[in-house]
Design an enzyme around this catalytic site. Sequence first.
Site, PDB file in Angstrom:
ATOM      1  N   CYS A 199       6.036   0.634   0.166  1.00  0.00           N
ATOM      2  CA  CYS A 199       7.419   0.205   0.135  1.00  0.00           C
ATOM      3  C   CYS A 199       7.915   0.046   1.572  1.00  0.00           C
ATOM      4  O   CYS A 199       7.714   0.933   2.402  1.00  0.00           O
ATOM      5  CB  CYS A 199       8.353   1.175  -0.580  1.00  0.00           C
ATOM      6  SG  CYS A 199       8.004   1.341  -2.318  1.00  0.00           S
ATOM      7  N   ARG A 258       3.400  -3.479   3.218  1.00  0.00           N
ATOM      8  CA  ARG A 258       3.550  -2.138   2.642  1.00  0.00           C
ATOM      9  C   ARG A 258       3.697  -2.151   1.123  1.00  0.00           C
ATOM     10  O   ARG A 258       3.633  -1.120   0.471  1.00  0.00           O
ATOM     11  CB  ARG A 258       4.784  -1.451   3.240  1.00  0.00           C
ATOM     12  CG  ARG A 258       4.719  -1.262   4.713  1.00  0.00           C
ATOM     13  CD  ARG A 258       5.966  -0.577   5.215  1.00  0.00           C
ATOM     14  NE  ARG A 258       6.044   0.790   4.734  1.00  0.00           N
ATOM     15  CZ  ARG A 258       5.475   1.821   5.340  1.00  0.00           C
ATOM     16  NH1 ARG A 258       4.817   1.638   6.450  1.00  0.00           N
ATOM     17  NH2 ARG A 258       5.576   3.033   4.843  1.00  0.00           N
ATOM     18  N   TRP A 265       6.355  -1.298  -3.762  1.00  0.00           N
ATOM     19  CA  TRP A 265       5.049  -1.058  -4.361  1.00  0.00           C
ATOM     20  C   TRP A 265       5.326  -0.082  -5.485  1.00  0.00           C
ATOM     21  O   TRP A 265       5.642   1.083  -5.246  1.00  0.00           O
ATOM     22  CB  TRP A 265       4.098  -0.466  -3.326  1.00  0.00           C
ATOM     23  CG  TRP A 265       2.689  -0.343  -3.810  1.00  0.00           C
ATOM     24  CD1 TRP A 265       1.698  -1.278  -3.697  1.00  0.00           C
ATOM     25  CD2 TRP A 265       2.100   0.792  -4.469  1.00  0.00           C
ATOM     26  NE1 TRP A 265       0.532  -0.795  -4.255  1.00  0.00           N
ATOM     27  CE2 TRP A 265       0.750   0.462  -4.736  1.00  0.00           C
ATOM     28  CE3 TRP A 265       2.571   2.039  -4.867  1.00  0.00           C
ATOM     29  CZ2 TRP A 265      -0.126   1.330  -5.374  1.00  0.00           C
ATOM     30  CZ3 TRP A 265       1.698   2.910  -5.515  1.00  0.00           C
ATOM     31  CH2 TRP A 265       0.368   2.552  -5.753  1.00  0.00           C
ATOM     32  N   ASN A 270      11.618   4.796  -0.175  1.00  0.00           N
ATOM     33  CA  ASN A 270      10.154   4.773  -0.132  1.00  0.00           C
ATOM     34  C   ASN A 270       9.693   6.195  -0.380  1.00  0.00           C
ATOM     35  O   ASN A 270      10.144   7.108   0.310  1.00  0.00           O
ATOM     36  CB  ASN A 270       9.708   4.278   1.250  1.00  0.00           C
ATOM     37  CG  ASN A 270       8.217   4.451   1.483  1.00  0.00           C
ATOM     38  OD1 ASN A 270       7.446   4.508   0.531  1.00  0.00           O
ATOM     39  ND2 ASN A 270       7.822   4.533   2.738  1.00  0.00           N
ATOM     40  N   GLY A 271       8.830   6.381  -1.375  1.00  0.00           N
ATOM     41  CA  GLY A 271       8.361   7.732  -1.681  1.00  0.00           C
ATOM     42  C   GLY A 271       8.499   8.008  -3.161  1.00  0.00           C
ATOM     43  O   GLY A 271       8.678   7.081  -3.960  1.00  0.00           O
ATOM     44  N   GLU A 304     -18.437   0.522   2.782  1.00  0.00           N
ATOM     45  CA  GLU A 304     -17.304  -0.217   3.338  1.00  0.00           C
ATOM     46  C   GLU A 304     -17.387  -1.706   2.958  1.00  0.00           C
ATOM     47  O   GLU A 304     -16.380  -2.331   2.638  1.00  0.00           O
ATOM     48  CB  GLU A 304     -17.268  -0.015   4.867  1.00  0.00           C
ATOM     49  CG  GLU A 304     -16.194  -0.777   5.623  1.00  0.00           C
ATOM     50  CD  GLU A 304     -14.758  -0.483   5.189  1.00  0.00           C
ATOM     51  OE1 GLU A 304     -14.523   0.435   4.391  1.00  0.00           O
ATOM     52  OE2 GLU A 304     -13.873  -1.228   5.636  1.00  0.00           O
ATOM     53  N   LYS A 350     -14.542  -3.670   0.857  1.00  0.00           N
ATOM     54  CA  LYS A 350     -13.877  -4.896   1.348  1.00  0.00           C
ATOM     55  C   LYS A 350     -13.895  -5.957   0.261  1.00  0.00           C
ATOM     56  O   LYS A 350     -12.892  -6.601  -0.010  1.00  0.00           O
ATOM     57  CB  LYS A 350     -14.576  -5.477   2.588  1.00  0.00           C
ATOM     58  CG  LYS A 350     -14.383  -4.770   3.906  1.00  0.00           C
ATOM     59  CD  LYS A 350     -12.979  -4.742   4.427  1.00  0.00           C
ATOM     60  CE  LYS A 350     -12.162  -3.693   3.818  1.00  0.00           C
ATOM     61  NZ  LYS A 350     -11.920  -2.439   4.362  1.00  0.00           N
ATOM     62  N   GLU A 354     -11.626  -5.057  -2.785  1.00  0.00           N
ATOM     63  CA  GLU A 354     -10.203  -5.054  -2.429  1.00  0.00           C
ATOM     64  C   GLU A 354      -9.609  -6.452  -2.449  1.00  0.00           C
ATOM     65  O   GLU A 354      -8.512  -6.655  -2.947  1.00  0.00           O
ATOM     66  CB  GLU A 354     -10.017  -4.511  -1.001  1.00  0.00           C
ATOM     67  CG  GLU A 354      -9.970  -3.018  -0.883  1.00  0.00           C
ATOM     68  CD  GLU A 354      -9.795  -2.568   0.569  1.00  0.00           C
ATOM     69  OE1 GLU A 354      -8.995  -1.679   0.805  1.00  0.00           O
ATOM     70  OE2 GLU A 354     -10.470  -3.114   1.471  1.00  0.00           O
ATOM     71  N   HIS A 380     -31.836   5.352  -9.190  1.00  0.00           N
ATOM     72  CA  HIS A 380     -31.272   6.362 -10.090  1.00  0.00           C
ATOM     73  C   HIS A 380     -30.093   5.814 -10.882  1.00  0.00           C
ATOM     74  O   HIS A 380     -29.223   6.581 -11.315  1.00  0.00           O
ATOM     75  CB  HIS A 380     -30.868   7.600  -9.295  1.00  0.00           C
ATOM     76  CG  HIS A 380     -32.016   8.246  -8.594  1.00  0.00           C
ATOM     77  ND1 HIS A 380     -33.037   8.869  -9.265  1.00  0.00           N
ATOM     78  CD2 HIS A 380     -32.339   8.312  -7.281  1.00  0.00           C
ATOM     79  CE1 HIS A 380     -33.926   9.323  -8.391  1.00  0.00           C
ATOM     80  NE2 HIS A 380     -33.527   8.982  -7.172  1.00  0.00           N
ATOM     81  N   LYS A 416      -0.855  -1.315   2.256  1.00  0.00           N
ATOM     82  CA  LYS A 416      -1.480  -0.950   3.531  1.00  0.00           C
ATOM     83  C   LYS A 416      -1.301   0.528   3.833  1.00  0.00           C
ATOM     84  O   LYS A 416      -2.187   1.177   4.367  1.00  0.00           O
ATOM     85  CB  LYS A 416      -0.821  -1.795   4.632  1.00  0.00           C
ATOM     86  CG  LYS A 416      -1.397  -1.586   5.999  1.00  0.00           C
ATOM     87  CD  LYS A 416      -2.636  -2.396   6.167  1.00  0.00           C
ATOM     88  CE  LYS A 416      -3.399  -2.067   7.404  1.00  0.00           C
ATOM     89  NZ  LYS A 416      -4.840  -2.249   7.205  1.00  0.00           N
TER      90      LYS A 416
HETATM   91  C1  G6P Z   1      -4.934   2.118   1.844  1.00  0.00           C
HETATM   92  C2  G6P Z   1      -5.317   0.901   2.657  1.00  0.00           C
HETATM   93  C3  G6P Z   1      -6.731   1.056   3.178  1.00  0.00           C
HETATM   94  C4  G6P Z   1      -6.849   2.339   3.982  1.00  0.00           C
HETATM   95  C5  G6P Z   1      -6.400   3.556   3.177  1.00  0.00           C
HETATM   96  C6  G6P Z   1      -6.258   4.773   4.057  1.00  0.00           C
HETATM   97  O1  G6P Z   1      -5.694   2.183   0.692  1.00  0.00           O
HETATM   98  O2  G6P Z   1      -5.217  -0.254   1.856  1.00  0.00           O
HETATM   99  O3  G6P Z   1      -7.048  -0.042   3.994  1.00  0.00           O
HETATM  100  O4  G6P Z   1      -8.173   2.519   4.373  1.00  0.00           O
HETATM  101  O5  G6P Z   1      -5.111   3.310   2.613  1.00  0.00           O
HETATM  102  O6  G6P Z   1      -5.226   4.528   4.965  1.00  0.00           O
HETATM  103  P1  G6P Z   1      -5.084   5.132   6.407  1.00  0.00           P
HETATM  104  O7  G6P Z   1      -3.881   4.460   6.958  1.00  0.00           O
HETATM  105  O8  G6P Z   1      -4.887   6.609   6.211  1.00  0.00           O
HETATM  106  O9  G6P Z   1      -6.314   4.836   7.161  1.00  0.00           O
END
Ligand code: G6P
Length: 613
Positions: free
Chosen positions: A2, A27, A73, A99-100, A486, A490, A493, A509, A608
């Site tokens: 948010c 956000r 969000w 926000n929260g 990772e 990616k 996501e 496995h 984010k």
């Molecule tokens: C969200 C973001 C990710 C990030 C994760 C942890 O899920 O979309 O890209 O890796 O949060 O966030 P941070 O800011 O703690 O690295």
Amino acid sequence: MCGIVGYIGSREVAPILIKGLQRLEYRGYDSAGIALLDGGLKVYKKAGKVSDLVQFIKDKPQQGNMGIGHTRWATHGEPNDRNAHPHFSEKQTLTIIHNGIIENYAPLKEELKKRGHHFNSDTDTEVLIHLIEDIQENERLTLEEAIRVALNEVVGAYAIVIISKNHPDQLFMARKGSPLVIGIGVNEFFVASDASPIIEYTKNVVYLNDGEIAVVSRQGDMVIRNLGNQVQTPYIQELELKLEMLEKGGYDHFMLKEIHEQPTSIYDSMRGRMHAPSGTIKMGGLLEYEQKIANVRGFNIVACGTSWHAGIVGEYLFEDLARIPVEVEYASEFRYRNPIVNTDDLVLAISQSGETADTLAAIELAKQKGATVFGVCNVVGSSIARATHAGSYTHAGPEIGVASTKAFTAQVTVLTLLAMSLAHKRGTIQESYFRQLLVELERIPDKVKQVLDHTSDQIKFIADIFKDSRNFLYLGRGYNFPVALEGALKLKEISYIHAEGYPAAEMKHGPIALIDEEMPVVVLATNKSAYDKIISNIQEVKARKGRVIAVVSNGDEVIKNLAEFVIEIPETEEPLTPLLSVVPLQLLAYHIAVMRGCNVDQPRNLAKSVTVE
Ligand code: G6P
């Protein structure tokens, strides 16, 4: 999660709010709204992106020089017009953005309903503003006092900004757990979740601390009190952020820009911290704790998402080079599983945003148990940076694309420096190898550039072939295992293709059952140490007709003859491999997502900065 923006002063507020929301859209982006005070309180809100809100208000009156804006969000209640912020109080004298999460909103709502309140949304936020108005009226308090009393009753996290019809010259705000920064102009104030909407108006900011309530006025006054009603002295900081850092700079998407920034961002994260010719590493932010770190018997790393993957690379580095046992944990698990943390233990928290709720809570828990907590954060002045005892910034610059790219490589760079420096101090690394690694680390930015220059077209070609796949498997061993995780993250996501990352040997496995002629398998085959083993894994995939896309070191002729596609990247020292091998995977995910027509920078359901647990 948010985005919050607000303004009080003499400028027309609507354009400031809209521009601010566009900057904060990373956000959250399922609905957006603004409130303007111009005699009366006008609230416009709409499900969808900020662009939908802009369309919606096009023909509506937008005058006013005080206002608040929010991009959401969803947590409580689906993303629709009703649940979008701002929310009104019962008598519509107050409006709020938040926000929260207010965790005890349900009993408060029941109580308020009994007292005749009507609710128009399913949100926890609307309950809070009703509560504030109720307290103000029934206890005959000033608005500021009512806010304080209400905030002492709620459980949860919040950054809130409130406008009152009856206080046309004041803007009210508070934070606990969610970030809020106040920009100070001349007889005007800006407020936002981060500095990005503020930067073009002023560089002077105050980051509100947890449990603080601020009241700013059109006359230029700012009064900050804590929840115990004691006046606090604001600490005014100067922003280092530059406007161009927040723009796409000719790239189609922020994510692509950020992938291409990596030669610079990796360099920035080691700049001033290492000197290869003299064989030295100096992590300024940790100097005070150098001895403690060097003597440590082991430590925990806590993080979420991509940062957790960086943490696993860290584990491999610390154990391999410095011979320190490390446990990497999802912050959300750590905080709730009664972990063993003793006084004098060390915990390392990794976070791009520095605001992730679970990571923040894990830090608080570790601190309560007497541990020393270090942070590896990207956002300067963020909550995690401030909650930790010491730390190192990654200096990657603002990352706006929701899928993290340059922050990951910057985190890995900082962890590499830390592990090497510890290894050196503890005498667990040979001087010659230490120096060799330093020299090679210095070459990494250039090698990342080579990956970007030489593999982009080929990766686009591969992306086109596999863009309609329904599943992907990513395999890696050793330092490339976290990179496989990772790479898979990616892809899922931003392209919504199901993808899993696995240690290559673990494939047999379970995941091997999924392999058939439709299954692309991305194999990271750059490490020398397990080279023969990874070749066997490629054979196992091929034997089941899986389609192998291998990332190999330049000049690898063996795998070229085995895999359907090979992506060649420069050779490097094994501990530095992740910094190179992750780059083609970022590009692959990016191009597949673009070809599938996905919104790369704002993938569905994600945010984010995850400020709720
Ligand atoms: C969200 C973001 C990710 C990030 C994760 C942890 O899920 O979309 O890209 O890796 O949060 O966030 P941070 O800011 O703690 O690295």
